[in-house]
Design a protein around this motif. Structure first.
Motif, PDB file in Angstrom:
ATOM      1  N   GLU A  55       0.830  -1.202   0.000  1.00 16.07           N
ATOM      2  CA  GLU A  55       0.000   0.000   0.000  1.00 16.07           C
ATOM      3  C   GLU A  55       0.868   1.256   0.000  1.00 16.07           C
ATOM      4  O   GLU A  55       0.547   2.236  -0.686  1.00 16.07           O
ATOM      5  CB  GLU A  55      -0.936  -0.010   1.206  1.00 16.07           C
ATOM      6  CG  GLU A  55      -2.016  -1.081   1.116  1.00 16.07           C
ATOM      7  CD  GLU A  55      -2.814  -1.218   2.396  1.00 16.07           C
ATOM      8  OE1 GLU A  55      -2.525  -0.484   3.369  1.00 16.07           O
ATOM      9  OE2 GLU A  55      -3.733  -2.066   2.438  1.00 16.07           O
ATOM     10  N   ALA A  56       1.972   1.224   0.744  1.00 14.43           N
ATOM     11  CA  ALA A  56       2.897   2.359   0.754  1.00 14.43           C
ATOM     12  C   ALA A  56       3.491   2.577  -0.636  1.00 14.43           C
ATOM     13  O   ALA A  56       3.628   3.712  -1.099  1.00 14.43           O
ATOM     14  CB  ALA A  56       4.012   2.117   1.776  1.00 14.43           C
ATOM     15  N   ALA A  57       3.821   1.474  -1.301  1.00 11.96           N
ATOM     16  CA  ALA A  57       4.358   1.571  -2.661  1.00 11.96           C
ATOM     17  C   ALA A  57       3.329   2.175  -3.605  1.00 11.96           C
ATOM     18  O   ALA A  57       3.653   3.027  -4.442  1.00 11.96           O
ATOM     19  CB  ALA A  57       4.798   0.197  -3.148  1.00 11.96           C
ATOM     20  N   GLU A  58       2.082   1.756  -3.477  1.00 14.12           N
ATOM     21  CA  GLU A  58       1.017   2.278  -4.330  1.00 14.12           C
ATOM     22  C   GLU A  58       0.777   3.762  -4.074  1.00 14.12           C
ATOM     23  O   GLU A  58       0.378   4.502  -4.978  1.00 14.12           O
ATOM     24  CB  GLU A  58      -0.270   1.493  -4.084  1.00 14.12           C
ATOM     25  CG  GLU A  58      -0.216   0.051  -4.574  1.00 14.12           C
ATOM     26  CD  GLU A  58      -1.427  -0.762  -4.158  1.00 14.12           C
ATOM     27  OE1 GLU A  58      -2.307  -0.186  -3.458  1.00 14.12           O
ATOM     28  OE2 GLU A  58      -1.499  -1.952  -4.510  1.00 14.12           O
ATOM     29  N   GLU A  59       1.042   4.199  -2.852  1.00 12.69           N
ATOM     30  CA  GLU A  59       0.871   5.611  -2.499  1.00 12.69           C
ATOM     31  C   GLU A  59       2.033   6.469  -2.966  1.00 12.69           C
ATOM     32  O   GLU A  59       1.990   7.699  -2.842  1.00 12.69           O
ATOM     33  CB  GLU A  59       0.713   5.750  -0.982  1.00 12.69           C
ATOM     34  CG  GLU A  59      -0.583   5.151  -0.441  1.00 12.69           C
ATOM     35  CD  GLU A  59      -0.580   5.059   1.076  1.00 12.69           C
ATOM     36  OE1 GLU A  59       0.371   5.566   1.704  1.00 12.69           O
ATOM     37  OE2 GLU A  59      -1.529   4.471   1.631  1.00 12.69           O
ATOM     38  N   GLY A  60       3.080   5.832  -3.497  1.00 11.39           N
ATOM     39  CA  GLY A  60       4.229   6.582  -3.996  1.00 11.39           C
ATOM     40  C   GLY A  60       5.329   6.812  -2.986  1.00 11.39           C
ATOM     41  O   GLY A  60       6.288   7.540  -3.265  1.00 11.39           O
ATOM     42  N   LYS A  61       5.208   6.181  -1.813  1.00 12.05           N
ATOM     43  CA  LYS A  61       6.256   6.341  -0.813  1.00 12.05           C
ATOM     44  C   LYS A  61       7.515   5.575  -1.234  1.00 12.05           C
ATOM     45  O   LYS A  61       7.420   4.540  -1.894  1.00 12.05           O
ATOM     46  CB  LYS A  61       5.768   5.827   0.543  1.00 12.05           C
ATOM     47  CG  LYS A  61       4.651   6.653   1.153  1.00 12.05           C
ATOM     48  CD  LYS A  61       4.259   6.142   2.539  1.00 12.05           C
ATOM     49  CE  LYS A  61       3.174   7.018   3.147  1.00 12.05           C
ATOM     50  NZ  LYS A  61       2.784   6.570   4.507  1.00 12.05           N
ATOM     51  N   PRO A  62       8.689   6.069  -0.857  1.00  9.55           N
ATOM     52  CA  PRO A  62       9.924   5.349  -1.186  1.00  9.55           C
ATOM     53  C   PRO A  62       9.971   3.995  -0.481  1.00  9.55           C
ATOM     54  O   PRO A  62       9.727   3.902   0.723  1.00  9.55           O
ATOM     55  CB  PRO A  62      11.026   6.274  -0.652  1.00  9.55           C
ATOM     56  CG  PRO A  62      10.402   7.613  -0.522  1.00  9.55           C
ATOM     57  CD  PRO A  62       8.961   7.350  -0.181  1.00  9.55           C
ATOM     58  N   VAL A  63      10.270   2.960  -1.248  1.00 10.34           N
ATOM     59  CA  VAL A  63      10.440   1.613  -0.715  1.00 10.34           C
ATOM     60  C   VAL A  63      11.783   1.091  -1.218  1.00 10.34           C
ATOM     61  O   VAL A  63      12.008   1.021  -2.427  1.00 10.34           O
ATOM     62  CB  VAL A  63       9.312   0.666  -1.156  1.00 10.34           C
ATOM     63  CG1 VAL A  63       9.562  -0.754  -0.643  1.00 10.34           C
ATOM     64  CG2 VAL A  63       7.954   1.178  -0.667  1.00 10.34           C
ATOM     65  N   LEU A  64      12.663   0.734  -0.292  1.00 12.75           N
ATOM     66  CA  LEU A  64      13.992   0.229  -0.645  1.00 12.75           C
ATOM     67  C   LEU A  64      14.174  -1.171  -0.082  1.00 12.75           C
ATOM     68  O   LEU A  64      14.026  -1.387   1.120  1.00 12.75           O
ATOM     69  CB  LEU A  64      15.076   1.149  -0.071  1.00 12.75           C
ATOM     70  CG  LEU A  64      16.522   0.630  -0.129  1.00 12.75           C
ATOM     71  CD1 LEU A  64      16.986   0.467  -1.569  1.00 12.75           C
ATOM     72  CD2 LEU A  64      17.454   1.562   0.648  1.00 12.75           C
TER      73      LEU A  64
END
Length: 227
Positions: free
Chosen positions: A74-83
Protein backbone atom coordinates in the motif's frame (compact mmCIF):
# COMPACT_ATOMS: atom_id res chain seq x y z
CA UNK A 1 11.18 12.20 7.80
CA UNK A 2 10.29 8.87 9.36
CA UNK A 3 11.67 5.54 8.11
CA UNK A 4 10.42 2.03 8.89
CA UNK A 5 12.86 -0.90 8.96
CA UNK A 6 10.94 -4.13 8.44
CA UNK A 7 12.14 -7.12 10.49
CA UNK A 8 11.47 -10.69 9.40
CA UNK A 9 12.59 -13.84 11.23
CA UNK A 10 16.14 -14.23 9.96
CA UNK A 11 16.81 -10.59 9.12
CA UNK A 12 20.41 -9.76 10.03
CA UNK A 13 21.03 -6.36 8.45
CA UNK A 14 18.23 -4.54 10.23
CA UNK A 15 20.59 -2.97 12.78
CA UNK A 16 22.90 -1.76 10.00
CA UNK A 17 19.92 -0.13 8.28
CA UNK A 18 18.72 1.43 11.54
CA UNK A 19 22.20 2.82 12.20
CA UNK A 20 22.43 4.29 8.69
CA UNK A 21 19.22 6.26 9.23
CA UNK A 22 19.50 7.22 12.89
CA UNK A 23 23.23 7.95 13.18
CA UNK A 24 24.44 8.71 9.66
CA UNK A 25 21.35 10.34 8.14
CA UNK A 26 20.13 11.57 11.56
CA UNK A 27 16.46 11.00 10.81
CA UNK A 28 13.68 9.23 12.69
CA UNK A 29 13.52 5.46 12.26
CA UNK A 30 11.49 2.64 13.79
CA UNK A 31 11.64 -1.14 13.64
CA UNK A 32 8.42 -2.74 12.37
CA UNK A 33 8.02 -6.49 12.84
CA UNK A 34 6.66 -8.85 10.21
CA UNK A 35 3.56 -9.56 12.32
CA UNK A 36 2.38 -5.95 12.29
CA UNK A 37 -0.21 -4.65 9.84
CA UNK A 38 0.67 -0.94 9.98
CA UNK A 39 3.79 1.07 9.17
CA UNK A 40 2.91 3.45 11.99
CA UNK A 41 3.01 6.59 9.88
CA UNK A 42 6.36 5.94 8.19
CA UNK A 43 7.25 8.06 5.16
CA UNK A 44 9.62 5.46 3.69
CA UNK A 45 10.06 1.70 3.97
CA UNK A 46 13.34 -0.21 4.22
CA UNK A 47 13.52 -3.99 3.76
CA UNK A 48 16.94 -5.15 5.04
CA UNK A 49 19.14 -8.06 4.09
CA UNK A 50 19.48 -11.41 5.81
CA UNK A 51 17.83 -14.78 5.44
CA UNK A 52 14.14 -14.19 6.06
CA UNK A 53 12.47 -17.39 7.24
CA UNK A 54 15.76 -19.18 6.60
CA UNK A 55 15.31 -18.73 2.82
CA UNK A 56 13.01 -21.77 2.85
CA UNK A 57 11.30 -22.48 -0.47
CA UNK A 58 13.15 -19.56 -2.10
CA UNK A 59 14.83 -16.45 -0.78
CA UNK A 60 12.03 -14.03 0.12
CA UNK A 61 9.26 -16.48 -0.77
CA UNK A 62 7.83 -16.77 2.74
CA UNK A 63 8.51 -13.18 3.80
CA UNK A 64 6.37 -11.77 1.02
CA UNK A 65 3.21 -13.28 2.56
CA UNK A 66 3.91 -11.82 6.02
CA UNK A 67 1.14 -9.58 7.39
CA UNK A 68 3.26 -6.41 7.14
CA UNK A 69 3.74 -6.80 3.39
CA UNK A 70 0.19 -5.63 2.65
CA UNK A 71 1.08 -2.32 4.29
CA UNK A 72 4.35 -2.21 2.32
CA UNK A 73 2.46 -2.74 -0.93
CA UNK A 74 0.00 0.00 0.00
CA UNK A 75 2.90 2.36 0.75
CA UNK A 76 4.36 1.57 -2.66
CA UNK A 77 1.02 2.28 -4.33
CA UNK A 78 0.87 5.61 -2.50
CA UNK A 79 4.23 6.58 -4.00
CA UNK A 80 6.26 6.34 -0.81
CA UNK A 81 9.92 5.35 -1.19
CA UNK A 82 10.44 1.61 -0.72
CA UNK A 83 13.99 0.23 -0.64
CA UNK A 84 14.79 -3.48 -0.54
CA UNK A 85 18.44 -4.46 -0.06
CA UNK A 86 19.79 -7.97 -0.70
CA UNK A 87 17.16 -10.24 0.88
CA UNK A 88 14.87 -7.20 0.82
CA UNK A 89 15.32 -7.09 -2.97
CA UNK A 90 14.41 -10.77 -3.11
CA UNK A 91 11.24 -10.05 -1.10
CA UNK A 92 10.27 -7.29 -3.53
CA UNK A 93 10.70 -9.69 -6.44
CA UNK A 94 8.59 -12.36 -4.77
CA UNK A 95 5.95 -9.72 -4.03
CA UNK A 96 5.94 -8.73 -7.72
CA UNK A 97 6.67 -5.14 -6.79
CA UNK A 98 9.63 -5.53 -9.15
CA UNK A 99 10.06 -7.79 -12.20
CA UNK A 100 12.43 -10.75 -12.40
CA UNK A 101 13.83 -13.36 -10.04
CA UNK A 102 17.02 -14.31 -8.21
CA UNK A 103 19.18 -17.32 -8.99
CA UNK A 104 22.22 -18.73 -7.22
CA UNK A 105 25.48 -16.96 -8.03
CA UNK A 106 26.96 -18.43 -11.19
CA UNK A 107 29.87 -20.06 -9.31
CA UNK A 108 27.52 -21.22 -6.51
CA UNK A 109 29.70 -19.46 -3.93
CA UNK A 110 28.67 -16.88 -1.36
CA UNK A 111 30.33 -13.55 -2.20
CA UNK A 112 31.21 -10.98 0.48
CA UNK A 113 33.34 -8.02 -0.57
CA UNK A 114 33.17 -4.43 -1.73
CA UNK A 115 32.51 -4.09 -5.46
CA UNK A 116 32.43 -1.15 -7.88
CA UNK A 117 29.03 -0.16 -9.24
CA UNK A 118 28.15 2.12 -12.13
CA UNK A 119 25.34 4.64 -11.62
CA UNK A 120 23.11 4.21 -14.69
CA UNK A 121 20.34 6.69 -13.88
CA UNK A 122 20.85 9.74 -11.69
CA UNK A 123 17.39 11.22 -12.19
CA UNK A 124 15.49 9.33 -9.50
CA UNK A 125 14.52 9.85 -5.88
CA UNK A 126 17.19 7.31 -4.95
CA UNK A 127 20.09 8.59 -7.06
CA UNK A 128 19.74 12.38 -7.36
CA UNK A 129 22.96 12.87 -5.36
CA UNK A 130 25.00 10.73 -7.75
CA UNK A 131 26.21 11.43 -11.27
CA UNK A 132 25.39 9.31 -14.30
CA UNK A 133 28.29 7.00 -15.12
CA UNK A 134 29.87 7.51 -11.70
CA UNK A 135 31.66 4.56 -10.10
CA UNK A 136 30.79 3.95 -6.45
CA UNK A 137 32.08 1.36 -3.97
CA UNK A 138 29.39 -0.66 -2.18
CA UNK A 139 29.70 -4.00 -0.30
CA UNK A 140 27.87 -7.14 -1.38
CA UNK A 141 27.11 -10.24 0.68
CA UNK A 142 24.99 -12.81 -1.10
CA UNK A 143 24.83 -16.34 -2.42
CA UNK A 144 21.63 -15.88 -4.41
CA UNK A 145 22.15 -12.52 -6.11
CA UNK A 146 22.19 -13.56 -9.75
CA UNK A 147 19.39 -11.37 -11.13
CA UNK A 148 17.39 -12.92 -13.94
CA UNK A 149 14.60 -11.58 -16.12
CA UNK A 150 13.09 -12.35 -19.50
CA UNK A 151 14.36 -10.58 -22.64
CA UNK A 152 11.05 -8.72 -22.73
CA UNK A 153 11.42 -7.50 -19.14
CA UNK A 154 15.04 -6.51 -19.78
CA UNK A 155 14.02 -4.47 -22.80
CA UNK A 156 11.34 -2.74 -20.75
CA UNK A 157 13.77 -2.02 -17.91
CA UNK A 158 16.14 -0.40 -20.39
CA UNK A 159 13.48 1.57 -22.25
CA UNK A 160 12.06 3.00 -19.00
CA UNK A 161 15.47 3.72 -17.43
CA UNK A 162 14.59 1.41 -14.54
CA UNK A 163 18.15 0.09 -14.17
CA UNK A 164 19.80 2.27 -11.53
CA UNK A 165 23.01 0.37 -10.77
CA UNK A 166 25.11 -2.19 -12.63
CA UNK A 167 28.20 -4.11 -11.60
CA UNK A 168 31.23 -2.53 -13.20
CA UNK A 169 32.90 -5.93 -13.35
CA UNK A 170 30.72 -9.03 -13.93
CA UNK A 171 30.98 -11.55 -11.09
CA UNK A 172 27.71 -13.25 -10.16
CA UNK A 173 26.02 -13.86 -13.52
CA UNK A 174 23.32 -11.19 -13.25
CA UNK A 175 21.48 -10.39 -16.46
CA UNK A 176 23.08 -7.30 -18.04
CA UNK A 177 25.23 -7.03 -14.86
CA UNK A 178 22.21 -5.56 -13.06
CA UNK A 179 22.78 -4.65 -9.41
CA UNK A 180 19.67 -2.56 -8.77
CA UNK A 181 16.35 -1.77 -10.48
CA UNK A 182 13.28 0.33 -9.72
CA UNK A 183 9.62 0.04 -10.66
CA UNK A 184 8.05 2.02 -13.50
CA UNK A 185 6.67 4.58 -11.07
CA UNK A 186 10.15 5.24 -9.71
CA UNK A 187 9.50 4.79 -5.98
CA UNK A 188 10.47 1.13 -5.37
CA UNK A 189 14.15 0.19 -5.56
CA UNK A 190 15.66 -3.25 -5.13
CA UNK A 191 19.42 -3.75 -5.05
CA UNK A 192 21.74 -6.55 -3.98
CA UNK A 193 24.66 -4.36 -2.75
CA UNK A 194 24.38 -2.89 0.76
CA UNK A 195 24.39 0.94 0.80
CA UNK A 196 23.72 0.90 4.56
CA UNK A 197 27.18 -0.64 5.01
CA UNK A 198 28.81 2.26 3.19
CA UNK A 199 27.66 5.33 5.10
CA UNK A 200 30.87 6.38 6.86
CA UNK A 201 34.58 6.31 6.10
CA UNK A 202 35.23 3.93 9.00
CA UNK A 203 33.38 1.28 6.98
CA UNK A 204 35.61 1.86 3.95
CA UNK A 205 33.18 3.89 1.85
CA UNK A 206 30.63 6.68 2.24
CA UNK A 207 29.15 6.13 -1.22
CA UNK A 208 26.01 4.49 0.14
CA UNK A 209 25.06 7.49 2.25
CA UNK A 210 24.13 9.51 -0.83
CA UNK A 211 21.37 7.05 -1.62
CA UNK A 212 19.72 7.87 1.70
CA UNK A 213 20.36 11.62 1.39
CA UNK A 214 18.76 11.43 -2.06
CA UNK A 215 15.60 9.95 -0.56
CA UNK A 216 15.57 12.58 2.19
CA UNK A 217 16.16 15.42 -0.28
CA UNK A 218 13.35 14.22 -2.51
CA UNK A 219 10.96 13.84 0.42
CA UNK A 220 11.73 17.32 1.78
CA UNK A 221 11.29 18.84 -1.66
CA UNK A 222 7.86 17.27 -2.02
CA UNK A 223 6.74 17.87 1.55
CA UNK A 224 7.97 21.39 2.07
CA UNK A 225 5.90 23.39 4.53
CA UNK A 226 4.87 26.68 3.01
CA UNK A 227 3.51 29.57 5.04
Amino acid sequence: MKFAVIIFPGSNCDVDMYHAIKDALQEEVEYIRHTETSLNGADAVLLPGGFSYGDYLRAGAMAHVSPIMQAVKEAAEEGKPVLGVCNGFQVLLESRLLPGAMLRNKDLHFVCRTVPLTVENEKTMFTRHYEKGETIQIPVAHGEGNYFCSPEDLQELKENDQILFTYKQPFNGSTADIAGIMNKEGNVLGMMPHPERAVESLLGSEDGLRLFTSILSYWREHHAVTS
